[in-house]
Design an enzyme around this catalytic site. Structure first.
Site, PDB file in Angstrom:
ATOM      1  CG  HIS A   7      -0.308   0.055   2.546  1.00 13.78           C
ATOM      2  ND1 HIS A   7      -0.006  -1.082   3.252  1.00 13.78           N
ATOM      3  CD2 HIS A   7       0.115   1.079   3.334  1.00 13.78           C
ATOM      4  CE1 HIS A   7       0.555  -0.762   4.404  1.00 13.78           C
ATOM      5  NE2 HIS A   7       0.645   0.535   4.483  1.00 13.78           N
ATOM      6  CG  HIS A  79       3.858   4.606   5.439  1.00  9.81           C
ATOM      7  ND1 HIS A  79       2.976   5.153   6.340  1.00  9.81           N
ATOM      8  CD2 HIS A  79       3.379   3.360   5.187  1.00  9.81           C
ATOM      9  CE1 HIS A  79       2.021   4.273   6.619  1.00  9.81           C
ATOM     10  NE2 HIS A  79       2.232   3.165   5.924  1.00  9.81           N
ATOM     11  CD  GLU A 130       3.465  -0.427   7.153  1.00 11.48           C
ATOM     12  OE1 GLU A 130       2.886   0.310   6.331  1.00 11.48           O
ATOM     13  OE2 GLU A 130       2.889  -0.959   8.122  1.00 11.48           O
TER      14      GLU A 130
HETATM   15 CO    CO Z   1       1.205   1.384   6.275  1.00 11.83          CO
END
Ligand code: CO
Length: 134
Positions: A7, A79, A130
């Site tokens: 994502h 992020h 991440e």
């Molecule tokens: Co995230």
């Protein structure tokens, strides 16, 4: 080592307004808001055919997103999340390469119920990264 893009997270000042933009203007499927107090955010998931967008609104005074919002008042990309097969092996490899893992270096359970770690943006082209074990 990294796999699929899981994502992209966008921090926003107003989650309801951002949800309406994605749902009504862009015509995407948008989930109901989910409060994650342990992460200091309320999140909405936007499901796309090939990935997800997460809209993040700061939650609580200690939100890790609050400082970001100070310099990005209308929101911004917060992020990007890549999938890995083995998060501990990935962490150890990254640390051996000199990358900084944020926090205490132990994976936490992220918004999708899977272990995640965050990597210092200065080590990754100015982008908070991440990694999520899938
Ligand atoms: Co995230």
């Amino acid at each position: 080592m990294i796999g699929r893009l899981n994502h992209v997270a966008i921090a926003v000042p107003d989650l309801a307004a951002a949800s309406a933009i994605y749902r009504d203007t862009l015509g995407a499927r948008v989930s109901a808001p989910l409060a994650l107090p342990e992460h200091g955010v309320t999140v909405v998931f936007v499901e796309l055919p090939n990935t997800k967008i997460e809209l993040l609104e700061p939650l609580g005074p200690g939100s890790p997103v609050a400082k970001f919002m100070e310099s990005n008042a209308s929101g911004g990309m917060h992020h990007i999340c890549y999938e890995v097969d083995d998060i501990l092996a990935a962490r150890d490899r990254l640390k051996a390469q000199g990358a900084r893992v944020l926090g205490d270096g132990e994976p936490r359970i992220g918004a999708h119920g899977k272990p995640v770690l965050f990597l210092h943006p200065k080590d990754f082209c100015g982008t908070l990264v991440e990694i999520e074990q899938v």
